[in-house]
Write a protein that holds these residues in place. Structure first.
Motif, PDB file in Angstrom:
ATOM      1  N   GLN A 172      -0.218   9.269   1.415  1.00 46.36           N
ATOM      2  CA  GLN A 172       1.001   9.911   1.889  1.00 46.36           C
ATOM      3  C   GLN A 172       0.898  10.114   3.396  1.00 46.36           C
ATOM      4  OE1 GLN A 172       1.686  13.593  -0.142  1.00 46.36           O
ATOM      5  NE2 GLN A 172       3.887  13.560   0.216  1.00 46.36           N
ATOM      6  N   GLY A 173       2.040  10.096   4.080  1.00 49.51           N
ATOM      7  CA  GLY A 173       2.024  10.328   5.521  1.00 49.51           C
ATOM      8  C   GLY A 173       1.479   9.137   6.282  1.00 49.51           C
ATOM      9  N   VAL A 174       2.143   7.991   6.151  1.00 42.56           N
ATOM     10  CA  VAL A 174       1.703   6.779   6.838  1.00 42.56           C
ATOM     11  C   VAL A 174       2.133   6.853   8.302  1.00 42.56           C
ATOM     12  CG1 VAL A 174       1.754   4.263   6.821  1.00 42.56           C
ATOM     13  CG2 VAL A 174       2.081   5.543   4.684  1.00 42.56           C
ATOM     14  N   PRO A 175       1.236   6.638   9.251  1.00 39.20           N
ATOM     15  CA  PRO A 175       1.637   6.614  10.659  1.00 39.20           C
ATOM     16  C   PRO A 175       2.657   5.504  10.909  1.00 39.20           C
ATOM     17  CG  PRO A 175      -0.760   6.718  10.446  1.00 39.20           C
ATOM     18  CD  PRO A 175      -0.208   6.432   9.082  1.00 39.20           C
ATOM     19  N   ALA A 176       3.681   5.817  11.695  1.00 42.78           N
ATOM     20  CA  ALA A 176       4.766   4.857  11.914  1.00 42.78           C
ATOM     21  C   ALA A 176       4.260   3.534  12.469  1.00 42.78           C
ATOM     22  CB  ALA A 176       5.807   5.466  12.856  1.00 42.78           C
ATOM     23  N   ASN A 177       3.271   3.599  13.341  1.00 42.85           N
ATOM     24  CA  ASN A 177       2.766   2.366  13.954  1.00 42.85           C
ATOM     25  C   ASN A 177       2.002   1.485  12.968  1.00 42.85           C
ATOM     26  OD1 ASN A 177       0.737   4.544  14.131  1.00 42.85           O
ATOM     27  ND2 ASN A 177      -0.547   2.987  15.096  1.00 42.85           N
ATOM     28  N   GLU A 178       1.603   2.067  11.830  1.00 45.26           N
ATOM     29  CA  GLU A 178       0.853   1.303  10.834  1.00 45.26           C
ATOM     30  C   GLU A 178       1.749   0.665   9.778  1.00 45.26           C
ATOM     31  OE1 GLU A 178      -2.086   0.374  10.791  1.00 45.26           O
ATOM     32  OE2 GLU A 178      -3.539   1.866  11.441  1.00 45.26           O
ATOM     33  N   VAL A 179       2.996   1.101   9.685  1.00 49.80           N
ATOM     34  CA  VAL A 179       3.868   0.623   8.619  1.00 49.80           C
ATOM     35  C   VAL A 179       4.049  -0.891   8.639  1.00 49.80           C
ATOM     36  CG1 VAL A 179       6.230   0.677   7.698  1.00 49.80           C
ATOM     37  CG2 VAL A 179       5.061   2.812   8.296  1.00 49.80           C
TER      38      VAL A 179
ATOM     39  N   HIS B  10       0.884   2.080  -0.819  1.00 50.00           N
ATOM     40  CA  HIS B  10       0.174   2.028  -2.094  1.00 50.00           C
ATOM     41  C   HIS B  10      -0.230   0.605  -2.456  1.00 50.00           C
ATOM     42  CE1 HIS B  10       3.713   0.332  -4.292  1.00 50.00           C
ATOM     43  NE2 HIS B  10       4.360   0.947  -3.322  1.00 50.00           N
ATOM     44  N   SER B  11      -1.168   0.527  -3.353  1.00 52.60           N
ATOM     45  CA  SER B  11      -1.534  -0.755  -3.934  1.00 52.60           C
ATOM     46  C   SER B  11      -0.335  -1.303  -4.691  1.00 52.60           C
ATOM     47  CB  SER B  11      -2.711  -0.572  -4.894  1.00 52.60           C
ATOM     48  OG  SER B  11      -2.840  -1.696  -5.741  1.00 52.60           O
ATOM     49  N   SER B  12      -0.104  -2.593  -4.580  1.00 56.44           N
ATOM     50  CA  SER B  12       1.016  -3.200  -5.298  1.00 56.44           C
ATOM     51  C   SER B  12       0.807  -3.195  -6.810  1.00 56.44           C
ATOM     52  CB  SER B  12       1.213  -4.646  -4.817  1.00 56.44           C
ATOM     53  OG  SER B  12       1.545  -4.668  -3.449  1.00 56.44           O
ATOM     54  N   LYS B  13      -0.398  -2.854  -7.253  1.00 55.22           N
ATOM     55  CA  LYS B  13      -0.663  -2.737  -8.682  1.00 55.22           C
ATOM     56  C   LYS B  13      -0.162  -1.406  -9.245  1.00 55.22           C
ATOM     57  CE  LYS B  13      -4.757  -5.726  -8.671  1.00 55.22           C
ATOM     58  NZ  LYS B  13      -6.215  -5.813  -8.988  1.00 55.22           N
ATOM     59  N   LEU B  14       0.162  -0.471  -8.358  1.00 56.66           N
ATOM     60  CA  LEU B  14       0.653   0.842  -8.773  1.00 56.66           C
ATOM     61  C   LEU B  14       2.152   0.755  -8.989  1.00 56.66           C
ATOM     62  CD1 LEU B  14       0.054   3.887  -9.194  1.00 56.66           C
ATOM     63  CD2 LEU B  14       0.447   4.177  -6.740  1.00 56.66           C
TER      64      LEU B  14
ATOM     65  N   GLU C 138      -7.242  12.928   8.324  1.00 53.63           N
ATOM     66  CA  GLU C 138      -7.008  11.986   9.417  1.00 53.63           C
ATOM     67  C   GLU C 138      -6.214  10.774   8.925  1.00 53.63           C
ATOM     68  OE1 GLU C 138     -10.089  12.919   8.412  1.00 53.63           O
ATOM     69  OE2 GLU C 138     -10.396  14.519   9.875  1.00 53.63           O
ATOM     70  N   ALA C 139      -5.113  10.499   9.611  1.00 54.84           N
ATOM     71  CA  ALA C 139      -4.234   9.403   9.197  1.00 54.84           C
ATOM     72  C   ALA C 139      -4.957   8.068   9.184  1.00 54.84           C
ATOM     73  CB  ALA C 139      -3.013   9.339  10.114  1.00 54.84           C
ATOM     74  N   ALA C 140      -5.754   7.804  10.222  1.00 49.18           N
ATOM     75  CA  ALA C 140      -6.472   6.521  10.298  1.00 49.18           C
ATOM     76  C   ALA C 140      -7.443   6.372   9.136  1.00 49.18           C
ATOM     77  CB  ALA C 140      -7.216   6.423  11.625  1.00 49.18           C
TER      78      ALA C 140
ATOM     79  N   ILE D  16      -7.544   3.442   6.122  1.00 50.70           N
ATOM     80  CA  ILE D  16      -8.760   2.680   5.803  1.00 50.70           C
ATOM     81  C   ILE D  16      -9.110   2.826   4.325  1.00 50.70           C
ATOM     82  CG2 ILE D  16     -11.257   2.579   6.181  1.00 50.70           C
ATOM     83  CD1 ILE D  16     -10.694   3.346   9.119  1.00 50.70           C
ATOM     84  N   ALA D  17      -8.980   4.041   3.796  1.00 54.52           N
ATOM     85  CA  ALA D  17      -9.282   4.277   2.382  1.00 54.52           C
ATOM     86  C   ALA D  17      -8.380   3.454   1.476  1.00 54.52           C
ATOM     87  CB  ALA D  17      -9.144   5.758   2.059  1.00 54.52           C
ATOM     88  N   LEU D  18      -7.128   3.288   1.864  1.00 53.88           N
ATOM     89  CA  LEU D  18      -6.205   2.467   1.083  1.00 53.88           C
ATOM     90  C   LEU D  18      -6.579   0.994   1.182  1.00 53.88           C
ATOM     91  CD1 LEU D  18      -3.576   2.174  -0.584  1.00 53.88           C
ATOM     92  CD2 LEU D  18      -2.355   1.946   1.594  1.00 53.88           C
ATOM     93  N   GLU D  19      -6.863   0.530   2.386  1.00 51.89           N
ATOM     94  CA  GLU D  19      -7.182  -0.879   2.590  1.00 51.89           C
ATOM     95  C   GLU D  19      -8.468  -1.288   1.873  1.00 51.89           C
ATOM     96  OE1 GLU D  19      -6.087  -2.771   6.534  1.00 51.89           O
ATOM     97  OE2 GLU D  19      -6.324  -0.673   7.145  1.00 51.89           O
ATOM     98  N   THR D  20      -9.424  -0.390   1.784  1.00 52.21           N
ATOM     99  CA  THR D  20     -10.703  -0.709   1.140  1.00 52.21           C
ATOM    100  C   THR D  20     -10.668  -0.498  -0.369  1.00 52.21           C
ATOM    101  OG1 THR D  20     -11.538   1.537   1.533  1.00 52.21           O
ATOM    102  CG2 THR D  20     -12.017  -0.140   3.218  1.00 52.21           C
ATOM    103  N   GLY D  21      -9.559   0.052  -0.890  1.00 52.99           N
ATOM    104  CA  GLY D  21      -9.450   0.283  -2.320  1.00 52.99           C
ATOM    105  C   GLY D  21     -10.076   1.584  -2.787  1.00 52.99           C
ATOM    106  N   GLU D  22     -10.507   2.419  -1.848  1.00 52.89           N
ATOM    107  CA  GLU D  22     -11.079   3.717  -2.212  1.00 52.89           C
ATOM    108  C   GLU D  22     -10.030   4.593  -2.885  1.00 52.89           C
ATOM    109  OE1 GLU D  22     -12.797   7.717   0.029  1.00 52.89           O
ATOM    110  OE2 GLU D  22     -12.810   5.799   1.092  1.00 52.89           O
TER     111      GLU D  22
END
Length: 528
Positions: free
Chosen positions: A256-263, A504-508, A239-241, A245-251
Motif C-alpha cells: 500500500q502507498g506506492v510512490p508516484a515515481n514508481e508507478v 500487487h502480484s498479478s497472481k493476487l 519506508e516506501a523504497a 523491493i519487498a514486492l519485487e522480490t516476492g517477500e
C-alpha cells in the motif's frame, strides 16, 4: 425506506482487482484452496502498523481496514452504492423519523463462539455514548438518545432529532458491533492486543507483534461467505523504497502507498500490477485558528491563494491525485463542486495587506513523515508562501507526538498555525466529513476539531444538515457550509484528492479496494 436509500446512492462500489490480472475461479472450491492451486496465505505490507483494533478508537485507514476484516456493522454499502443489511436483516423508522428498529440476523457468532444478539448492539452503543469514556466516537453518536433491546434479535435506536444520515452512519466501522463481555473485561485496552479482539467478521486475530507482524486467520463460523484464503499477514514496512523491493522480490504479495515515481516502472514489470481508484481521501494543511495571526479570516484567505496545487501534484504525486474542488471528495455524498483554487499571488498579497500584514509575517508549518511526502509538501508550501511574504518555519514531528497535539488539548496548548492533515469520512456522507471536524468545540479541546475552527453559520448549517431528512435540502445546507469552509472563512488549504493505490502480484485476485481507501482480503485468492 426508499427515500433514505435514494439519497445514499454514492460511488461506494467494491472494486475488484480481477481486471488487473486473470479472472478468479467462478465458484468456491469444495476442497482446500491449496489443493486447487492457491496459496493459503497472503502477505500484505502497509506503511505502518494498526494503531488500535478497537472500533471505537481506530481513526486511521491502516487500522480501519484491519477492523473491517474482524468486525461487522448493522448495515453496509453494497457493490452499487446501495445500503444493504449486514448484521441487520431488516430495519424501519418511526413516523416521526426518530426511532429506528433493526431486526438482527440470528445465529451470528463472535470469534469465541458467543452469539451476537441485541444485547451486543446495546452494549456497543452504550459504550460509544458514555461521555465518561472520552471516546472520539462519542461525537459521532451525539444525536443518539437511547438504545433499547426489543427482544433477543431486535434493537431500537432513538435519536434526539431526526437524523438524515442515519443509514450511512450504521455503515461506519466506528460503530462495528462488539462483544459486551470483552468491553467489560478489557475496557480501554480492548483492541490493543490479540487476546482483546473478538469480532464477528470473516477473519480473527491469531497473533500480533507490534510493528512487525499481525496475523489473521479465517473465521470458520462466519455467517456470510467464507474467506477463500486461510491466513492474511500484515507486515508493516515504513519506508516506501523498502516496500517496493519487498514486492519485487516476492517477500510480500501486495503493498500500500506506492510512490508516484514508481508507478510507471511497476506497471511495466511482468507479474506485477498497480491498481488505482478514486477515494474519499484528501490532503490538506489545516489552520490553527487559535493562532493570533492565522486566526484572521483575511490571512487564511490569502494563504489559500498563495499555493499552486497543480505544481505540488506534478512534483510529488503525478498520476495519483488531482486538485481538490471542495472540503469533500466527489465520491462523498453531499459533495459540492466549488472549483479548483488557482494560485493568485497578487490576490494573496492584497488580502494580506487588508489583514494588516502588507509585508507578510512569520509562522510555522507542522508536518509528519507519516503522511506520504509530508516533509516535501511542507517545504513546497513554505517556498510558495515565501513568494507572498510569509516566512514559514517547518517543524517535523514523530507520528506519536503529532497525534498528541491533535487530540484533547486546549487552544492555549496548541501551537500549529498550519499543520498537515488527511481527510475523508468513512460513512461517505457530508455529515461525517464536516460535523465535529469544523463545528465549534464544546469541550474547549481539539478532540476532532483539531484546529479550533469556529464559525457560527457553519455550526448552524451542519447542525441543520444533520437533522434534515430531505436529501435535496441536506445537499443545499452542506453546499453552503462547504462554500464558507473552502473559500469565505477557510478552515484549511485543501490541496488534492487522492487515488487509492495498490501494487500487487498479478497472481493476487479479487482484493476489495473501497472508496474509503481501505484494502481488504475477504474475497481474495493468490495463485501458487
Amino acid at each position: 425506506m426508499k427515500k433514505f436509500l435514494a439519497f445514499m446512492l454514492v460511488l461506494t462500489m467494491t472494486l475488484s482487482l480481477a481486471a488487473c490480472a486473470k479472472p478468479a475461479p467462478a465458484a468456491v472450491p469444495e476442497t482446500p484452496q491449496e489443493e486447487k492451486g492457491f496459496k493459503d496465505t497472503i502477505v500484505f505490507a502497509p506503511n505502518t502498523d494498526a494503531a488500535s483494533l478497537d472500533p471505537h478508537v481506530q481513526n486511521d485507514t491502516t487500522s480501519e481496514q484491519v477492523v473491517k476484516m474482524l468486525y461487522n456493522t448493522l448495515l453496509k454499502f453494497g457493490p452499487n452504492g446501495e445500503i444493504t443489511g449486514d448484521l441487520a436483516d431488516s430495519w424501519e423508522v418511526s413516523e416521526d423519523q426518530k426511532t429506528w428498529t433493526f431486526k438482527l440476523k440470528e445465529g451470528v457468532k463472535f470469534h469465541n463462539g458467543t452469539e451476537m444478539t441485541a444485547e451486543s448492539v446495546k452494549g456497543t452503543y452504550d459504550r460509544a455514548m458514555d461521555p465518561s469514556n472520552g471516546l472520539v466516537v462519542g461525537e459521532i453518536v451525539k444525536m443518539f438518545e437511547k438504545v433499547e433491546v426489543v427482544d433477543k434479535y431486535k434493537v431500537s435506536i432513538t435519536t434526539k432529532e431526526p437524523y438524515g444520515a442515519m443509514m450511512a452512519l450504521m455503515c461506519n466501522m466506528s460503530l462495528a458491533i462488539m462483544d459486551p463481555a470483552y468491553i467489560e473485561k478489557y475496557g480501554m485496552d480492548l483492541g490493543s492486543n490479540a487476546e482483546s479482539i473478538n469480532g464477528t467478521g470473516p477473519y480473527k486475530v491469531v497473533s500480533w507483534t507490534r510493528d512487525e507482524e499481525l496475523v489473521l486467520e479465517s473465521h470458520d463460523d462466519y455467517y456470510g461467505d467464507k474467506a477463500l484464503t486461510k491466513k492474511v499477514v500484515y507486515r508493516p514496512i515504513p519506508e516506501a523504497a523498502a516496500r517496493v523491493i519487498a514486492l519485487e522480490t516476492g517477500e510480500v504479495d501486495a503493498i500500500q502507498g506506492v510512490p508516484a515515481n514508481e508507478v510507471p516502472r511497476l506497471e511495466s514489470i511482468d507479474g506485477l500490477s498497480v491498481y488505482k481508484a478514486k477515494s474519499i481521501g484528501q490532503r490538506l494543511f489545516r489552520f490553527g485558528c487559535n493562532d493570533s495571526i492565522v486566526g484572521n479570516t483575511k490571512v487564511r484567505q490569502a494563504l489559500i491563494y498563495a499555493v499552486d496545487r497543480q505544481a505540488i501534484i506534478d512534483s510529488l504525486f503525478p498520476g495519483l491525485s488531482y486538485p481538490s474542488t471542495a472540503p469533500l471528495a466527489p465520491v462523498t455524498w453531499g459533495y459540492a463542486n466549488l472549483g479548483e483554487i488557482k494560485q493568485d499571488k497578487e490576490k494573496a498579497k492584497q488580502l494580506l495587506a487588508e489583514a494588516g500584514y502588507p509585508n507578510g509575517f512569520k509562522t510555522k508549518i507542522v508536518t509528519t513523515e507519516r503522511y506520504a511526502k509530508g516533509v516535501e509538501l511542507a517545504e513546497i508550501i513554505a517556498s510558495q508562501l515565501k513568494e507572498v511574504g510569509v516566512e514559514a518555519e517547518i517543524q517535523v514531528m514523530e507520528w506519536s507526538a503529532f497525534l498528541q497535539t491533535i487530540d484533547g488539548i486546549t487552544a492555549k496548548e496548541f501551537d500549529a498555525p498550519l499543520f498537515i492533515m488527511g481527510a475523508g469520512p468513512s460513512m461517505m456522507d457530508a455529515d461525517g466529513g464536516l460535523r465535529g471536524l469544523y463545528t465549534t468545540t464544546l469541550t474547549g479541546k481539539n478532540d476532532r476539531n483539531y484546529g479550533f475552527y469556529s464559525n457560527k453559520e457553519v455550526d448552524e448549517l451542519i447542525d441543520a444538515g444533520m437533522k434534515e431528512t430531505d436529501p435535496e435540502k441536506r445537499k443545499e445546507l452542506y453546499k453552503r457550509a462547504q462554500e464558507i469552509l473552502y473559500l469565505e472563512d477557510p478552515a484549511g488549504i485543501w490541496l488534492f484528492d487522492q487515488l487509492t493505490n495498490l501494487a500487487h502480484s498479478s497472481k493476487l485476485k479479487d482484493v476489495t479496494v473501497s472508496p474509503i481507501s481501505t484494502i481488504t482480503f475477504e474475497k481474495a485468492t493468490i495463485e501458487k
